[in-house]
Write an enzyme that holds these catalytic residues in place. Structure first.
Site, PDB file in Angstrom:
ATOM      1  N   ASN A 240      38.098  41.332  57.346  1.00  0.00           N
ATOM      2  CA  ASN A 240      39.251  40.891  58.156  1.00  0.00           C
ATOM      3  C   ASN A 240      40.364  40.304  57.278  1.00  0.00           C
ATOM      4  O   ASN A 240      41.338  39.777  57.791  1.00  0.00           O
ATOM      5  CB  ASN A 240      38.824  39.882  59.230  1.00  0.00           C
ATOM      6  CG  ASN A 240      38.367  38.557  58.630  1.00  0.00           C
ATOM      7  OD1 ASN A 240      38.309  38.405  57.415  1.00  0.00           O
ATOM      8  ND2 ASN A 240      38.055  37.588  59.484  1.00  0.00           N
TER       9      ASN A 240
ATOM     10  N   SER B 266      22.779  31.281  48.958  1.00  0.00           N
ATOM     11  CA  SER B 266      23.315  30.458  47.869  1.00  0.00           C
ATOM     12  C   SER B 266      22.270  29.457  47.402  1.00  0.00           C
ATOM     13  O   SER B 266      21.445  28.983  48.199  1.00  0.00           O
ATOM     14  CB  SER B 266      24.540  29.711  48.408  1.00  0.00           C
ATOM     15  OG  SER B 266      24.924  28.702  47.523  1.00  0.00           O
TER      16      SER B 266
ATOM     17  N   TYR C  36      29.217  24.220  55.028  1.00  0.00           N
ATOM     18  CA  TYR C  36      29.118  25.549  54.418  1.00  0.00           C
ATOM     19  C   TYR C  36      27.672  25.827  54.015  1.00  0.00           C
ATOM     20  O   TYR C  36      27.081  26.848  54.367  1.00  0.00           O
ATOM     21  CB  TYR C  36      30.045  25.669  53.187  1.00  0.00           C
ATOM     22  CG  TYR C  36      29.684  26.865  52.352  1.00  0.00           C
ATOM     23  CD1 TYR C  36      29.996  28.150  52.786  1.00  0.00           C
ATOM     24  CD2 TYR C  36      28.965  26.728  51.154  1.00  0.00           C
ATOM     25  CE1 TYR C  36      29.611  29.266  52.045  1.00  0.00           C
ATOM     26  CE2 TYR C  36      28.583  27.830  50.417  1.00  0.00           C
ATOM     27  CZ  TYR C  36      28.911  29.094  50.865  1.00  0.00           C
ATOM     28  OH  TYR C  36      28.510  30.194  50.138  1.00  0.00           O
TER      29      TYR C  36
ATOM     30  N   LYS D 261      24.614  28.532  55.483  1.00  0.00           N
ATOM     31  CA  LYS D 261      23.783  29.485  54.723  1.00  0.00           C
ATOM     32  C   LYS D 261      22.302  29.274  55.056  1.00  0.00           C
ATOM     33  O   LYS D 261      21.545  30.225  55.228  1.00  0.00           O
ATOM     34  CB  LYS D 261      24.018  29.317  53.224  1.00  0.00           C
ATOM     35  CG  LYS D 261      25.383  29.765  52.763  1.00  0.00           C
ATOM     36  CD  LYS D 261      25.497  31.274  52.751  1.00  0.00           C
ATOM     37  CE  LYS D 261      26.922  31.747  52.681  1.00  0.00           C
ATOM     38  NZ  LYS D 261      27.111  33.159  52.925  1.00  0.00           N
TER      39      LYS D 261
HETATM   40  P1  NAD Z   1      35.257  35.959  49.160  1.00  0.00           P
HETATM   41  O1  NAD Z   1      35.940  34.985  50.053  1.00  0.00           O
HETATM   42  O2  NAD Z   1      36.013  36.490  47.995  1.00  0.00           O
HETATM   43  O3  NAD Z   1      34.733  37.202  50.014  1.00  0.00           O
HETATM   44  C1  NAD Z   1      34.331  37.085  51.365  1.00  0.00           C
HETATM   45  C2  NAD Z   1      35.027  38.192  52.134  1.00  0.00           C
HETATM   46  O4  NAD Z   1      34.657  38.117  53.515  1.00  0.00           O
HETATM   47  C3  NAD Z   1      36.557  38.076  52.077  1.00  0.00           C
HETATM   48  O5  NAD Z   1      37.099  39.321  51.708  1.00  0.00           O
HETATM   49  C4  NAD Z   1      36.944  37.707  53.502  1.00  0.00           C
HETATM   50  O6  NAD Z   1      38.214  38.200  53.857  1.00  0.00           O
HETATM   51  C5  NAD Z   1      35.810  38.326  54.300  1.00  0.00           C
HETATM   52  N1  NAD Z   1      35.548  37.696  55.608  1.00  0.00           N
HETATM   53  C6  NAD Z   1      35.424  36.374  55.881  1.00  0.00           C
HETATM   54  N2  NAD Z   1      35.150  36.198  57.184  1.00  0.00           N
HETATM   55  C7  NAD Z   1      35.088  37.444  57.746  1.00  0.00           C
HETATM   56  C8  NAD Z   1      34.828  37.911  59.052  1.00  0.00           C
HETATM   57  N3  NAD Z   1      34.606  37.063  60.071  1.00  0.00           N
HETATM   58  N4  NAD Z   1      34.839  39.233  59.291  1.00  0.00           N
HETATM   59  C9  NAD Z   1      35.096  40.100  58.274  1.00  0.00           C
HETATM   60  N5  NAD Z   1      35.342  39.717  57.013  1.00  0.00           N
HETATM   61  C10 NAD Z   1      35.338  38.392  56.743  1.00  0.00           C
HETATM   62  O7  NAD Z   1      33.895  35.278  48.677  1.00  0.00           O
HETATM   63  P2  NAD Z   1      32.847  35.752  47.585  1.00  0.00           P
HETATM   64  O8  NAD Z   1      32.868  34.763  46.499  1.00  0.00           O
HETATM   65  O9  NAD Z   1      32.996  37.184  47.288  1.00  0.00           O
HETATM   66  O10 NAD Z   1      31.496  35.496  48.391  1.00  0.00           O
HETATM   67  C11 NAD Z   1      30.841  36.526  49.115  1.00  0.00           C
HETATM   68  C12 NAD Z   1      29.652  35.921  49.855  1.00  0.00           C
HETATM   69  O11 NAD Z   1      28.795  35.287  48.909  1.00  0.00           O
HETATM   70  C13 NAD Z   1      30.037  34.830  50.862  1.00  0.00           C
HETATM   71  O12 NAD Z   1      29.188  34.948  51.980  1.00  0.00           O
HETATM   72  C14 NAD Z   1      29.756  33.554  50.106  1.00  0.00           C
HETATM   73  O13 NAD Z   1      29.461  32.489  50.985  1.00  0.00           O
HETATM   74  C15 NAD Z   1      28.547  33.948  49.296  1.00  0.00           C
HETATM   75  N6  NAD Z   1      28.371  33.124  48.085  1.00  0.00           N
HETATM   76  C16 NAD Z   1      29.418  32.972  47.227  1.00  0.00           C
HETATM   77  C17 NAD Z   1      29.262  32.170  46.104  1.00  0.00           C
HETATM   78  C18 NAD Z   1      30.426  31.919  45.177  1.00  0.00           C
HETATM   79  O14 NAD Z   1      30.407  30.911  44.470  1.00  0.00           O
HETATM   80  N7  NAD Z   1      31.438  32.788  45.121  1.00  0.00           N
HETATM   81  C19 NAD Z   1      28.032  31.563  45.836  1.00  0.00           C
HETATM   82  C20 NAD Z   1      26.989  31.774  46.724  1.00  0.00           C
HETATM   83  C21 NAD Z   1      27.157  32.562  47.845  1.00  0.00           C
HETATM   84  C1  WQD Z   2      30.595  23.521  38.951  1.00  0.00           C
HETATM   85  C2  WQD Z   2      30.585  22.271  38.088  1.00  0.00           C
HETATM   86  C3  WQD Z   2      31.508  20.356  39.197  1.00  0.00           C
HETATM   87  C4  WQD Z   2      35.604  21.890  39.439  1.00  0.00           C
HETATM   88  C5  WQD Z   2      29.924  25.480  44.602  1.00  0.00           C
HETATM   89  C6  WQD Z   2      29.357  25.425  45.997  1.00  0.00           C
HETATM   90  C7  WQD Z   2      28.169  26.314  46.110  1.00  0.00           C
HETATM   91  C8  WQD Z   2      28.484  27.724  45.614  1.00  0.00           C
HETATM   92  C9  WQD Z   2      29.203  27.757  44.316  1.00  0.00           C
HETATM   93  C10 WQD Z   2      28.893  29.210  47.401  1.00  0.00           C
HETATM   94  C11 WQD Z   2      30.167  21.017  38.866  1.00  0.00           C
HETATM   95  C12 WQD Z   2      32.354  20.735  38.000  1.00  0.00           C
HETATM   96  C13 WQD Z   2      34.258  21.758  39.187  1.00  0.00           C
HETATM   97  C14 WQD Z   2      36.530  21.036  38.754  1.00  0.00           C
HETATM   98  C15 WQD Z   2      34.672  20.026  37.600  1.00  0.00           C
HETATM   99  N1  WQD Z   2      29.312  28.456  46.508  1.00  0.00           N
HETATM  100  N2  WQD Z   2      33.794  20.838  38.286  1.00  0.00           N
HETATM  101  N3  WQD Z   2      36.018  20.137  37.859  1.00  0.00           N
HETATM  102  O1  WQD Z   2      29.639  22.841  42.892  1.00  0.00           O
HETATM  103  O2  WQD Z   2      27.964  24.233  41.612  1.00  0.00           O
HETATM  104  O3  WQD Z   2      28.905  25.101  43.684  1.00  0.00           O
HETATM  105  O4  WQD Z   2      30.287  26.839  44.321  1.00  0.00           O
HETATM  106  O5  WQD Z   2      27.800  29.313  47.843  1.00  0.00           O
HETATM  107  O6  WQD Z   2      27.783  26.295  47.442  1.00  0.00           O
HETATM  108  O7  WQD Z   2      28.989  24.091  46.281  1.00  0.00           O
HETATM  109  O8  WQD Z   2      30.356  24.965  41.692  1.00  0.00           O
HETATM  110  O9  WQD Z   2      32.329  25.627  40.410  1.00  0.00           O
HETATM  111  O10 WQD Z   2      32.581  23.881  42.216  1.00  0.00           O
HETATM  112  O11 WQD Z   2      31.373  23.293  40.132  1.00  0.00           O
HETATM  113  O12 WQD Z   2      34.277  19.180  36.802  1.00  0.00           O
HETATM  114  O13 WQD Z   2      37.752  21.084  38.967  1.00  0.00           O
HETATM  115  O14 WQD Z   2      31.921  22.027  37.630  1.00  0.00           O
HETATM  116  O15 WQD Z   2      31.439  18.965  39.345  1.00  0.00           O
HETATM  117  O16 WQD Z   2      29.448  20.202  37.959  1.00  0.00           O
HETATM  118  P1  WQD Z   2      29.166  24.156  42.449  1.00  0.00           P
HETATM  119  P2  WQD Z   2      31.746  24.475  41.147  1.00  0.00           P
END
Ligand code: NAD
Ligand code: WQD
Length: 339
Positions: A33, A125, A150, A154
């Site tokens: 979306n 995650s 968030y 998950k």
């Molecule tokens: P992202 O935001 O770049 O990608 C998510 C995509 O989903 C986006 O393109 C967004 O437009 C789309 N989207 C959101 N809500 C939607 C909906 N209701 N319908 C259709 N599309 C929708 O994020 P990402 O970093 O690529 O993460 C992908 C997945 O992995 C997410 O579920 C995120 O929670 C999970 N995840 C990410 C991380 C991280 O640190 N990047 C870590 C752990 C888990």
């Molecule tokens: C990494 C380290 C911060 C920013 C988050 C979400 C987690 C997952 C990944 C989706 C930590 C430090 C960060 C800054 C800093 N997402 N930091 N200055 O917190 O491990 O995880 O993203 O699932 O759910 O909580 O990742 O990249 O935010 O931080 O010092 O400006 O960097 O304190 O030690 P985190 P992060």
């Protein structure tokens, strides 16, 4: 040729995975979306691999839209990335997160079952472990209490999909617990494009290196780690994407319910990351020590053994490559994708 529906496929991890799926000769349908991305990422994917996914602009909460996709395509499996992921925003707008991430996934699964498609790979995650009781984190450890909506969304989806698979063993459910994704495709044309001020460390460091931000605030230097700053398991986004192709192979072997970490097993501190990025980019990354960020844990890294034995997957790319690829993406696209 199998057809894979990739929800959220134009986002950061999704776009890299779509590229690998196309290269591996899957047919790919993306549903997005554009809440946090634009179609430009997929145009660039097509330029990298010379093939394009089919793109449907729509929402996982919209059953009519989902049904029309399952009617049009013979979907084999769904890789479900779609979701909102900003931790701070989830604290301010919890219902938006539960509706999008939990209800959206529930709706997707209902439509999948109605269309007899029962193979799903879900983006979970490491946040579901909460404050680690033991390191490295392995999948047998109990999940903890995520410190924000968030993370809770998950964990709720993990429970929901587990119950669903228990009730109907025809489902193959792979829950992939990502550690900290970083890096970009080596072409420098796709990468992470956060809105506004980045919350995550790597995009923030990259923007300091390009001069877009003045300095990095290091959130705490008094943790019980080798240099006092937070330690995380950074994993190259291309390795992470590859984990999804391996998960599809696992589904082919009747995965049932399979829960698996995707991490490297190696932890690096914030200052390790700053140093590695400076080396990769040749730029100085200015930083200041700031107070701890609420909800942060001292250290978090994976035990990646299960992924190795059950998926035949392990991370191939190290810290240097993550930083070099992030830098190439950031320096070539200082403002991200054209808006
Ligand atoms: P992202 O935001 O770049 O990608 C998510 C995509 O989903 C986006 O393109 C967004 O437009 C789309 N989207 C959101 N809500 C939607 C909906 N209701 N319908 C259709 N599309 C929708 O994020 P990402 O970093 O690529 O993460 C992908 C997945 O992995 C997410 O579920 C995120 O929670 C999970 N995840 C990410 C991380 C991280 O640190 N990047 C870590 C752990 C888990
Ligand atoms: C990494 C380290 C911060 C920013 C988050 C979400 C987690 C997952 C990944 C989706 C930590 C430090 C960060 C800054 C800093 N997402 N930091 N200055 O917190 O491990 O995880 O993203 O699932 O759910 O909580 O990742 O990249 O935010 O931080 O010092 O400006 O960097 O304190 O030690 P985190 P992060």
């Amino acid at each position: 040729m199998k057809t894979i529906l990739v929800t959220g496929g134009s986002g950061y991890i999704g776009s890299h995975t779509v590229r690998q799926l196309l290269d591996a000769d899957y047919k790919v349908v993306v549903l997005d979306n554009f809440a946090n991305s634009s179609a430009e990422s997929l145009s660039r994917v097509s330029k990298i691999c010379g093939k394009a996914p089919d793109l449907v602009e729509g929402d996982i909460r919209d059953a009519v839209c989902l049904n029309s996709i399952f009617a049009k395509y013979k979907i084999d499996s769904v890789i479900h990335f779609a979701g909102l992921k900003a931790v701070g925003e989830s604290v301010e707008k919890p219902l938006m997160y539960y509706e999008n991430n939990v209800y959206g996934t529930l709706n997707l699964c209902k439509v999948m079952a109605a269309n007899h498609v029962k193979n799903i790979v879900f983006s979970s995650s490491a946040t579901v472990y909460g404050d680690p009781i033991e390191l490295p984190l392995n999948e047998n450890l109990p999940t903890g209490k995520p410190t924000n909506p968030y993370g809770m969304s998950k964990l709720m989806v993990e429970h929901m999909l587990t119950d669903m698979q228990n009730a109907d063993p025809e489902w193959n459910v792979v829950l992939l617990r990502y550690f900290n994704p970083a890096g970009a495709n080596s072409s420098g044309t796709i990468g992470e494009d956060p809105n506004g001020i980045p919350n995550n460390l790597m995009p923030f460091i990259s923007q300091v290196a390009t001069g877009k931000r003045e300095f990095l605030s290091v959130f705490g230097d008094d943790y019980d780690t080798h240099d006092g700053t937070g330690v995380r398991d950074y994993i190259h986004v291309e390795d992470l994407a590859d984990g999804h192709l391996k998960a599809l192979n696992k589904i082919d072997q009747k995965a049932g319910l399979f829960i698996c970490n995707l991490g490297t097993g190696q932890g690096y501190s914030v200052l390790d990351m700053v140093q590695a990025f400076e080396k990769a980019s040749g730029q100085t990354v200015a930083y200041k020590i700031a107070p701890r960020r609420s909800g942060d844990v001292a250290s978090c890294y994976a035990d990646p053994a299960l992924a190795a034995s059950e998926l035949g997957w392990s991370a191939k790319k190290g810290l240097q490559e993550m930083c070099e690829d992030s830098w190439r993406w950031q320096s070539q696209n200082p403002d991200g994708f054209p808006k």
